[in-house]
Design an enzyme around this catalytic site. Sequence first.
Site, PDB file in Angstrom:
ATOM      1  N   PHE A  69       0.926  -1.088   0.108  1.00 41.69           N
ATOM      2  CA  PHE A  69       0.125   0.213   0.021  1.00 41.69           C
ATOM      3  C   PHE A  69       0.808   1.049  -0.047  1.00 41.69           C
ATOM      4  O   PHE A  69       1.702   1.329   0.806  1.00 41.69           O
ATOM      5  CB  PHE A  69      -1.084   0.110   1.212  1.00 41.69           C
ATOM      6  CG  PHE A  69      -1.847   1.059   1.056  1.00 41.69           C
ATOM      7  CD1 PHE A  69      -2.067   2.211   1.998  1.00 41.69           C
ATOM      8  CD2 PHE A  69      -2.759   1.075   0.409  1.00 41.69           C
ATOM      9  CE1 PHE A  69      -2.827   3.265   1.963  1.00 41.69           C
ATOM     10  CE2 PHE A  69      -3.879   2.048   0.347  1.00 41.69           C
ATOM     11  CZ  PHE A  69      -3.891   2.924   1.051  1.00 41.69           C
ATOM     12  N   ASP A  83       0.906  -5.211   8.054  1.00 38.38           N
ATOM     13  CA  ASP A  83      -0.185  -4.492   8.106  1.00 38.38           C
ATOM     14  C   ASP A  83      -1.416  -5.125   7.809  1.00 38.38           C
ATOM     15  O   ASP A  83      -1.429  -5.946   6.906  1.00 38.38           O
ATOM     16  CB  ASP A  83       0.364  -3.585   6.886  1.00 38.38           C
ATOM     17  CG  ASP A  83      -1.143  -2.630   6.783  1.00 38.38           C
ATOM     18  OD1 ASP A  83      -0.731  -1.592   6.154  1.00 38.38           O
ATOM     19  OD2 ASP A  83      -2.283  -2.917   7.256  1.00 38.38           O
ATOM     20  N   TYR A 136     -11.179   1.234  10.528  1.00 43.68           N
ATOM     21  CA  TYR A 136     -12.674   1.585   9.881  1.00 43.68           C
ATOM     22  C   TYR A 136     -12.936   0.595   8.721  1.00 43.68           C
ATOM     23  O   TYR A 136     -13.855   0.879   8.030  1.00 43.68           O
ATOM     24  CB  TYR A 136     -12.430   3.075   9.399  1.00 43.68           C
ATOM     25  CG  TYR A 136     -11.236   3.333   8.673  1.00 43.68           C
ATOM     26  CD1 TYR A 136     -10.201   3.933   9.232  1.00 43.68           C
ATOM     27  CD2 TYR A 136     -10.649   2.794   7.263  1.00 43.68           C
ATOM     28  CE1 TYR A 136      -8.625   4.222   8.501  1.00 43.68           C
ATOM     29  CE2 TYR A 136      -9.712   3.132   6.537  1.00 43.68           C
ATOM     30  CZ  TYR A 136      -8.904   3.778   7.174  1.00 43.68           C
ATOM     31  OH  TYR A 136      -7.452   3.951   6.424  1.00 43.68           O
ATOM     32  N   LYS A 137     -12.075  -0.587   8.488  1.00 39.85           N
ATOM     33  CA  LYS A 137     -12.737  -1.492   7.122  1.00 39.85           C
ATOM     34  C   LYS A 137     -13.399  -2.450   8.064  1.00 39.85           C
ATOM     35  O   LYS A 137     -14.746  -2.091   8.232  1.00 39.85           O
ATOM     36  CB  LYS A 137     -11.307  -1.775   6.680  1.00 39.85           C
ATOM     37  CG  LYS A 137     -10.527  -0.989   5.891  1.00 39.85           C
ATOM     38  CD  LYS A 137      -9.304  -1.576   5.549  1.00 39.85           C
ATOM     39  CE  LYS A 137      -8.174  -0.453   4.974  1.00 39.85           C
ATOM     40  NZ  LYS A 137      -8.698   0.579   4.038  1.00 39.85           N
ATOM     41  N   ARG A 164     -12.400  -2.989  -7.796  1.00 37.32           N
ATOM     42  CA  ARG A 164     -12.348  -3.765  -6.629  1.00 37.32           C
ATOM     43  C   ARG A 164     -13.437  -3.883  -5.999  1.00 37.32           C
ATOM     44  O   ARG A 164     -14.236  -2.977  -5.695  1.00 37.32           O
ATOM     45  CB  ARG A 164     -11.214  -3.237  -5.625  1.00 37.32           C
ATOM     46  CG  ARG A 164     -10.629  -4.008  -4.438  1.00 37.32           C
ATOM     47  CD  ARG A 164      -9.494  -3.084  -3.625  1.00 37.32           C
ATOM     48  NE  ARG A 164     -10.463  -2.189  -2.963  1.00 37.32           N
ATOM     49  CZ  ARG A 164      -9.497  -1.313  -2.205  1.00 37.32           C
ATOM     50  NH1 ARG A 164      -7.962  -1.763  -1.896  1.00 37.32           N
ATOM     51  NH2 ARG A 164     -10.060  -0.333  -1.628  1.00 37.32           N
TER      52      ARG A 164
HETATM   53  C1  LIG Z   1      -3.238  -1.863   3.741  1.00 36.17           C
HETATM   54  C2  LIG Z   1      -3.293  -0.324   4.065  1.00 36.17           C
HETATM   55  N1  LIG Z   1      -2.343   0.130   4.888  1.00 36.17           N
HETATM   56  C3  LIG Z   1      -2.602   1.361   5.449  1.00 36.17           C
HETATM   57  C4  LIG Z   1      -3.661   2.241   5.015  1.00 36.17           C
HETATM   58  C5  LIG Z   1      -3.727   3.640   5.627  1.00 36.17           C
HETATM   59  O1  LIG Z   1      -4.436   3.629   6.759  1.00 36.17           O
HETATM   60  P1  LIG Z   1      -4.423   5.233   7.539  1.00 36.17           P
HETATM   61  O2  LIG Z   1      -5.193   6.084   6.532  1.00 36.17           O
HETATM   62  O3  LIG Z   1      -5.268   4.874   8.666  1.00 36.17           O
HETATM   63  O4  LIG Z   1      -3.177   5.751   7.858  1.00 36.17           O
HETATM   64  C6  LIG Z   1      -4.688   1.825   4.237  1.00 36.17           C
HETATM   65  C7  LIG Z   1      -5.887   2.355   3.824  1.00 36.17           C
HETATM   66  O5  LIG Z   1      -6.237   3.479   3.992  1.00 36.17           O
HETATM   67  C8  LIG Z   1      -4.375   0.454   3.726  1.00 36.17           C
HETATM   68  O6  LIG Z   1      -5.177  -0.204   2.878  1.00 36.17           O
HETATM   69  N1  LIG Z   2      -8.872   5.283   4.375  1.00 36.04           N
HETATM   70  C1  LIG Z   2      -9.665   5.838   3.074  1.00 36.04           C
HETATM   71  C2  LIG Z   2     -10.067   7.070   2.940  1.00 36.04           C
HETATM   72  O1  LIG Z   2     -10.169   7.944   4.087  1.00 36.04           O
HETATM   73  C3  LIG Z   2     -10.762   7.585   1.916  1.00 36.04           C
HETATM   74  C4  LIG Z   2     -10.770   6.655   0.735  1.00 36.04           C
HETATM   75  C5  LIG Z   2     -10.179   5.434   0.819  1.00 36.04           C
HETATM   76  C6  LIG Z   2      -9.747   4.926   2.077  1.00 36.04           C
HETATM   77  C7  LIG Z   2      -8.944   3.791   2.290  1.00 36.04           C
HETATM   78  O2  LIG Z   2      -9.055   3.051   3.126  1.00 36.04           O
HETATM   79  C8  LIG Z   2      -8.211   3.277   0.898  1.00 36.04           C
HETATM   80  C9  LIG Z   2      -8.087   1.750   1.347  1.00 36.04           C
HETATM   81  N2  LIG Z   2      -6.955   1.646   2.154  1.00 36.04           N
HETATM   82  C10 LIG Z   2      -7.702   0.913  -0.313  1.00 36.04           C
HETATM   83  O3  LIG Z   2      -6.912  -0.266   0.406  1.00 36.04           O
HETATM   84  O4  LIG Z   2      -7.180   1.417  -0.958  1.00 36.04           O
END
Ligand SMILES: Cc1ncc(COP(=O)(O)O)c(C=O)c1O
Ligand SMILES: Nc1c(O)cccc1C(=O)C[C@H](N)C(=O)O
Length: 394
Positions: free
Chosen positions: A127, A198, A223-224, A368
């Site tokens: 990511f 992660d 939040y997922k 997706r």
């Molecule tokens: C695999 C992964 N790691 C990290 C993140 C980032 O998380 P955060 O926005 O809480 O930093 C996301 C999605 O947002 C994700 O899908």
């Molecule tokens: N955290 C997100 C947001 O605040 C807005 C839109 C998308 C997200 C996501 O969580 C993206 C997600 N982590 C991804 O796998 O693409």
Amino acid sequence: MRVGDRADCLALDAADELGALREEFDLPQRPVFLNGNSLGPPPRATWHRLSKVVREQWRADMNSAWWKHGWLDLPRTVGDRVGRLVGAAPGQTVVGESTSVNLFKLLCAALELNPGRRTVLTDAGNFPSDLYIADGVVRHVRPDVRVRRVEAHALAGALDEDTAVVVLSHVDYRTGELLPMREINRRAHAAGSLVLWDLAHSAGVVPVGLDADGTDLAVGCGYKYLNGGPGAPGYLYVAARLLPRVEQPVTGWLGHAEPFAFEAGYRPADGVGRLLTGCPPLLSLVALEEGVRLAGNVDTRLVRAKSLALTGLFAELAERAGAQVVSPRAPQRRGGHVSVRHPDAERIAKGLAGEGFMAEVRVPDLIRVGLSPLSVRYVDVWDAAAALGRVLTA
Ligand SMILES: Cc1ncc(COP(=O)(O)O)c(C=O)c1O
Ligand SMILES: Nc1c(O)cccc1C(=O)C[C@H](N)C(=O)O
């Protein structure tokens, strides 16, 4: 059961042991949200709990509510609730920052736990925020370290005597591929490296056994599949064997041994509390507790079985509709979402939205589809695949 038509899906829904859980969420009939792996739906209990905390705690007791209503303990108590979902014994998991910030903390900690080694090894397709965090640690904290990005299939061969820590996503955010945690931990440990996982796309939908798999460090999103709501704080895990030695760079007062002694010097708290920094986003933490409470009341084996059934069904129906499915078909290699490849992914996703199905695009060419087992039905999968077929041939 082989699905031949929509009636078969309705029969699967009627027999679904998890089917009643859908009513635990405040969901519209339409659109059908197939992006719970970005943001899970709101549990009905969350609204009531938040309303109660605001009216009966914050309004009634103001700042004394931190003590009177246990707010100060929530990062640890909600952390242990998350820990139960990811196979972590109590005292190893805390909730507090975003996943990205938690990753920063634990990556710095891992480098200090493995001194003399200068390489952070990671999947080039990880990511992007994880890659940016690793680069940021090198640029701003540890210029003596390098980040080595390799293709996922080349990771084992890239392990060497200079690898301090491997940073990996348990489930690939694009394809949904699920990595073998225990095997990767074993190989990394044999090479003298730590592993920082992660769990953003696995906790709450895929069985995770952090202690049993010998995991060192992990982070994840609230939040997922944990349905903590937008901006919910993330969590981090540090294996008990590492806690006495672990230190992290964001040394704030709530990670202090005695936060309210207001000492001039920092003294880390005992245990996983030393990974905390400042005041947690309390209302989001309360919302996350409701999401995790709900997830914790469900047999994870039933969740995994339904998740595999939904993703397997969608992959089969999408292929029948002419889509190119890129997610692994082998159950043991598949997480909770399915992606299909199309050169005009944006148009396809817009077409699905026009038919009432909210999927997501991940550049350059993936649509997706996240299939949350607690809120998505078999008939939703049938209808979404039928809509995909119509959009593909439009
Ligand atoms: C695999 C992964 N790691 C990290 C993140 C980032 O998380 P955060 O926005 O809480 O930093 C996301 C999605 O947002 C994700 O899908
Ligand atoms: N955290 C997100 C947001 O605040 C807005 C839109 C998308 C997200 C996501 O969580 C993206 C997600 N982590 C991804 O796998 O693409």
